[in-house]
Design a protein around this motif. Sequence first.
Motif, PDB file in Angstrom:
ATOM      1  N   THR A  62      16.016  -6.841  -6.257  1.00 50.68           N
ATOM      2  CA  THR A  62      15.924  -8.304  -6.235  1.00 50.68           C
ATOM      3  C   THR A  62      17.300  -8.941  -6.171  1.00 50.68           C
ATOM      4  OG1 THR A  62      13.923  -8.157  -7.586  1.00 50.68           O
ATOM      5  CG2 THR A  62      14.966 -10.318  -7.414  1.00 50.68           C
ATOM      6  N   GLU A  63      18.224  -8.409  -6.936  1.00 44.94           N
ATOM      7  CA  GLU A  63      19.565  -8.997  -6.997  1.00 44.94           C
ATOM      8  C   GLU A  63      20.320  -8.816  -5.685  1.00 44.94           C
ATOM      9  OE1 GLU A  63      21.403  -7.218 -10.364  1.00 44.94           O
ATOM     10  OE2 GLU A  63      20.143  -8.279 -11.818  1.00 44.94           O
ATOM     11  N   VAL A  64      20.271  -7.612  -5.116  1.00 45.21           N
ATOM     12  CA  VAL A  64      21.005  -7.381  -3.870  1.00 45.21           C
ATOM     13  C   VAL A  64      20.360  -8.112  -2.708  1.00 45.21           C
ATOM     14  CG1 VAL A  64      21.954  -5.170  -4.570  1.00 45.21           C
ATOM     15  CG2 VAL A  64      19.768  -5.233  -3.368  1.00 45.21           C
ATOM     16  N   SER A  65      19.064  -8.356  -2.794  1.00 44.22           N
ATOM     17  CA  SER A  65      18.408  -9.085  -1.708  1.00 44.22           C
ATOM     18  C   SER A  65      18.800 -10.560  -1.728  1.00 44.22           C
ATOM     19  CB  SER A  65      16.881  -8.953  -1.817  1.00 44.22           C
ATOM     20  OG  SER A  65      16.415  -9.536  -3.023  1.00 44.22           O
ATOM     21  N   LYS A  66      19.156 -11.074  -2.946  1.00 42.38           N
ATOM     22  CA  LYS A  66      19.596 -12.467  -3.049  1.00 42.38           C
ATOM     23  C   LYS A  66      21.011 -12.635  -2.512  1.00 42.38           C
ATOM     24  CE  LYS A  66      16.720 -13.710  -7.019  1.00 42.38           C
ATOM     25  NZ  LYS A  66      16.717 -14.036  -8.472  1.00 42.38           N
ATOM     26  N   GLN A 122       6.978 -10.753  -7.809  1.00 43.62           N
ATOM     27  CA  GLN A 122       6.000 -11.066  -8.850  1.00 43.62           C
ATOM     28  C   GLN A 122       4.869 -10.040  -8.869  1.00 43.62           C
ATOM     29  OE1 GLN A 122       7.130 -13.242  -6.592  1.00 43.62           O
ATOM     30  NE2 GLN A 122       8.386 -14.614  -7.877  1.00 43.62           N
ATOM     31  N   ARG A 123       4.428  -9.677  -7.677  1.00 41.54           N
ATOM     32  CA  ARG A 123       3.337  -8.683  -7.575  1.00 41.54           C
ATOM     33  C   ARG A 123       3.788  -7.336  -8.107  1.00 41.54           C
ATOM     34  NH1 ARG A 123       0.158  -7.212  -1.921  1.00 41.54           N
ATOM     35  NH2 ARG A 123      -1.775  -6.445  -2.887  1.00 41.54           N
ATOM     36  N   LEU A 124       5.036  -6.966  -7.827  1.00 40.31           N
ATOM     37  CA  LEU A 124       5.577  -5.686  -8.287  1.00 40.31           C
ATOM     38  C   LEU A 124       5.760  -5.681  -9.805  1.00 40.31           C
ATOM     39  CD1 LEU A 124       8.225  -5.003  -5.501  1.00 40.31           C
ATOM     40  CD2 LEU A 124       6.039  -3.849  -5.811  1.00 40.31           C
ATOM     41  N   PHE A 125       6.313  -6.772 -10.345  1.00 40.56           N
ATOM     42  CA  PHE A 125       6.509  -6.844 -11.801  1.00 40.56           C
ATOM     43  C   PHE A 125       5.171  -6.777 -12.531  1.00 40.56           C
ATOM     44  CE2 PHE A 125      10.849  -8.754 -11.101  1.00 40.56           C
ATOM     45  CZ  PHE A 125      11.526  -7.791 -11.845  1.00 40.56           C
ATOM     46  N   LYS A 126       4.151  -7.402 -11.958  1.00 36.42           N
ATOM     47  CA  LYS A 126       2.822  -7.363 -12.574  1.00 36.42           C
ATOM     48  C   LYS A 126       2.285  -5.932 -12.589  1.00 36.42           C
ATOM     49  CE  LYS A 126      -1.746  -9.490 -12.356  1.00 36.42           C
ATOM     50  NZ  LYS A 126      -2.640 -10.441 -11.639  1.00 36.42           N
ATOM     51  N   TYR A 127       2.522  -5.188 -11.484  1.00 35.51           N
ATOM     52  CA  TYR A 127       2.081  -3.780 -11.418  1.00 35.51           C
ATOM     53  C   TYR A 127       2.814  -2.956 -12.478  1.00 35.51           C
ATOM     54  CZ  TYR A 127       1.297   0.945  -9.642  1.00 35.51           C
ATOM     55  OH  TYR A 127       0.958   2.276  -9.530  1.00 35.51           O
ATOM     56  N   ILE A 128       4.129  -3.181 -12.580  1.00 38.81           N
ATOM     57  CA  ILE A 128       4.960  -2.391 -13.498  1.00 38.81           C
ATOM     58  C   ILE A 128       4.554  -2.617 -14.956  1.00 38.81           C
ATOM     59  CG2 ILE A 128       7.324  -2.081 -14.354  1.00 38.81           C
ATOM     60  CD1 ILE A 128       8.269  -2.693 -11.461  1.00 38.81           C
ATOM     61  N   GLN A 137       0.826  -1.214   0.000  1.00 39.43           N
ATOM     62  CA  GLN A 137       0.000   0.000   0.000  1.00 39.43           C
ATOM     63  C   GLN A 137       0.859   1.262   0.000  1.00 39.43           C
ATOM     64  OE1 GLN A 137      -2.065  -1.310   3.503  1.00 39.43           O
ATOM     65  NE2 GLN A 137      -3.953  -1.730   2.370  1.00 39.43           N
ATOM     66  N   VAL A 138       2.043   1.190   0.590  1.00 43.15           N
ATOM     67  CA  VAL A 138       2.973   2.320   0.550  1.00 43.15           C
ATOM     68  C   VAL A 138       3.508   2.488  -0.867  1.00 43.15           C
ATOM     69  CG1 VAL A 138       5.073   3.331   1.520  1.00 43.15           C
ATOM     70  CG2 VAL A 138       3.603   1.905   2.959  1.00 43.15           C
ATOM     71  N   PHE A 139       3.841   1.353  -1.492  1.00 45.33           N
ATOM     72  CA  PHE A 139       4.329   1.382  -2.869  1.00 45.33           C
ATOM     73  C   PHE A 139       3.299   1.990  -3.822  1.00 45.33           C
ATOM     74  CE2 PHE A 139       4.271  -0.867  -7.000  1.00 45.33           C
ATOM     75  CZ  PHE A 139       5.466  -0.389  -7.538  1.00 45.33           C
ATOM     76  N   THR A 140       2.049   1.546  -3.739  1.00 44.80           N
ATOM     77  CA  THR A 140       1.015   2.069  -4.647  1.00 44.80           C
ATOM     78  C   THR A 140       0.706   3.537  -4.359  1.00 44.80           C
ATOM     79  OG1 THR A 140      -0.715   1.179  -3.185  1.00 44.80           O
ATOM     80  CG2 THR A 140      -0.037  -0.174  -5.078  1.00 44.80           C
ATOM     81  N   ALA A 141       0.783   3.951  -3.088  1.00 41.00           N
ATOM     82  CA  ALA A 141       0.566   5.367  -2.754  1.00 41.00           C
ATOM     83  C   ALA A 141       1.649   6.228  -3.389  1.00 41.00           C
ATOM     84  CB  ALA A 141       0.557   5.559  -1.238  1.00 41.00           C
ATOM     85  N   ALA A 142       2.890   5.736  -3.330  1.00 37.40           N
ATOM     86  CA  ALA A 142       4.009   6.466  -3.939  1.00 37.40           C
ATOM     87  C   ALA A 142       3.839   6.539  -5.457  1.00 37.40           C
ATOM     88  CB  ALA A 142       5.328   5.786  -3.590  1.00 37.40           C
ATOM     89  N   MET A 143       3.427   5.428  -6.060  1.00 38.66           N
ATOM     90  CA  MET A 143       3.254   5.401  -7.506  1.00 38.66           C
ATOM     91  C   MET A 143       2.065   6.245  -7.962  1.00 38.66           C
ATOM     92  SD  MET A 143       5.751   3.923  -8.842  1.00 38.66           S
ATOM     93  CE  MET A 143       5.034   4.123 -10.480  1.00 38.66           C
ATOM     94  N   ASP A 144       0.991   6.270  -7.182  1.00 39.91           N
ATOM     95  CA  ASP A 144      -0.153   7.125  -7.517  1.00 39.91           C
ATOM     96  C   ASP A 144       0.283   8.586  -7.581  1.00 39.91           C
ATOM     97  OD1 ASP A 144      -1.849   5.011  -7.699  1.00 39.91           O
ATOM     98  OD2 ASP A 144      -2.768   5.278  -5.724  1.00 39.91           O
ATOM     99  N   TRP A 145       1.185   8.960  -6.659  1.00 40.52           N
ATOM    100  CA  TRP A 145       1.699  10.342  -6.653  1.00 40.52           C
ATOM    101  C   TRP A 145       2.502  10.599  -7.926  1.00 40.52           C
ATOM    102  CZ3 TRP A 145       6.558  12.546  -6.847  1.00 40.52           C
ATOM    103  CH2 TRP A 145       6.636  13.897  -6.518  1.00 40.52           C
ATOM    104  N   LEU A 202       7.988  -7.045   0.022  1.00 42.70           N
ATOM    105  CA  LEU A 202       7.030  -7.158  -1.079  1.00 42.70           C
ATOM    106  C   LEU A 202       7.351  -8.338  -1.988  1.00 42.70           C
ATOM    107  CD1 LEU A 202       6.750  -3.401  -2.064  1.00 42.70           C
ATOM    108  CD2 LEU A 202       5.361  -4.684  -0.442  1.00 42.70           C
ATOM    109  N   SER A 203       6.338  -8.844  -2.631  1.00 47.35           N
ATOM    110  CA  SER A 203       6.496  -9.934  -3.589  1.00 47.35           C
ATOM    111  C   SER A 203       6.982  -9.378  -4.925  1.00 47.35           C
ATOM    112  CB  SER A 203       5.157 -10.643  -3.783  1.00 47.35           C
ATOM    113  OG  SER A 203       5.154 -11.395  -4.971  1.00 47.35           O
TER     114      SER A 203
END
Length: 324
Positions: free
Chosen positions: A281-285, A255-261, A220-228, A252-253
């Motif tokens: 994603t890479e640095v988190s791995k 897959q969910r983020l890539f689908k939004y993008i 919800q924080v991500f989508t609020a930022a993107m709505d702005w 965050l997932s």
Amino acid sequence: GSSLGPPPVGHARNTSPGSDAVAAMATPGCEEAVLASDCHARQMLAQMNKLRLRTDFCDVSLNVGGQVFRVHRLVLAASSPYFSALFSGGMREADKDEVQIIGVDPAVFESLLEFVYTGAINITVDNVQELMVAADMLHLNEVVSICGEFLKSHMDSSNCVGIFQFSEQIGCLEMLEFTENYIYVHFLEVCVTDEFRSLSKDQLVRLLRSEELRIEDEYQVFTAAMDWVLQDVAKRKKHVVEVLEAVRFPLLSPQRLFKYIEGITDFSLRVALQTLLKEYTEVSKSPKENKMYSQLQPAKMRPRRKARKYLYAIGDLITLSLRF
């Protein structure tokens, strides 16, 4: 016997229950008491206002936006440090018969003048901000406080961002803190409003970084930022990295983020988001390969303090949801 003269200073002639005089408790045989009148100050103020309305004893004129107000220097100086300084011997306006007040609307000044002489002021949703700005300028601190309380009582999810911006503009720290907390508590209702999308980039980042956001999940924080950002893509997409820095991506997932993008129509923004997400994603791995990320990871991995936490019991069919 000796005759009794007039009562000593401090004695009240009228001691009936209807009297406004309030006497201190006197011990038996005491010949002196200190009395106070509840209505003396009100009567004095009311009488001074009558004198103002008749222009009796008024010793200075205030020109506000072309409208002239006849007033008493003493009354205004006693009610405000601004006027006290204005009429003091060190100011060039001290001996002038007419003084100009710049930056205040005549109707607003008339309301403030009414308060100075009566202690009462008429506040509406239409005039509260103008009154607060003018009162702050004229150092009528009690009016500023009254206006602040009025705004608090009329605050809701549709106007709290505007009040937040207004409080920041006039530098009212107490109101700013109150509205900020209100936004955190009601974030899910506030972030979908037009006012939220009118925030400046710095204001938005400041709010999104807070531990106090009352959210259900970080998405919800991500989508609020993107709505702005999407509110004005042409001007705001250059801020996308800075704005999304406040989002805790490890929660965050991907897959969910890539689908939004994939649903982003602006090509350059979509590419920027895909690149940004791949980096996260890479640095988190392999966080050990990224020293800076390793330092930030604990904060990024932790849900916000006021976020809804989900506790899953493995092997059970019950999912517990706790709000802290």
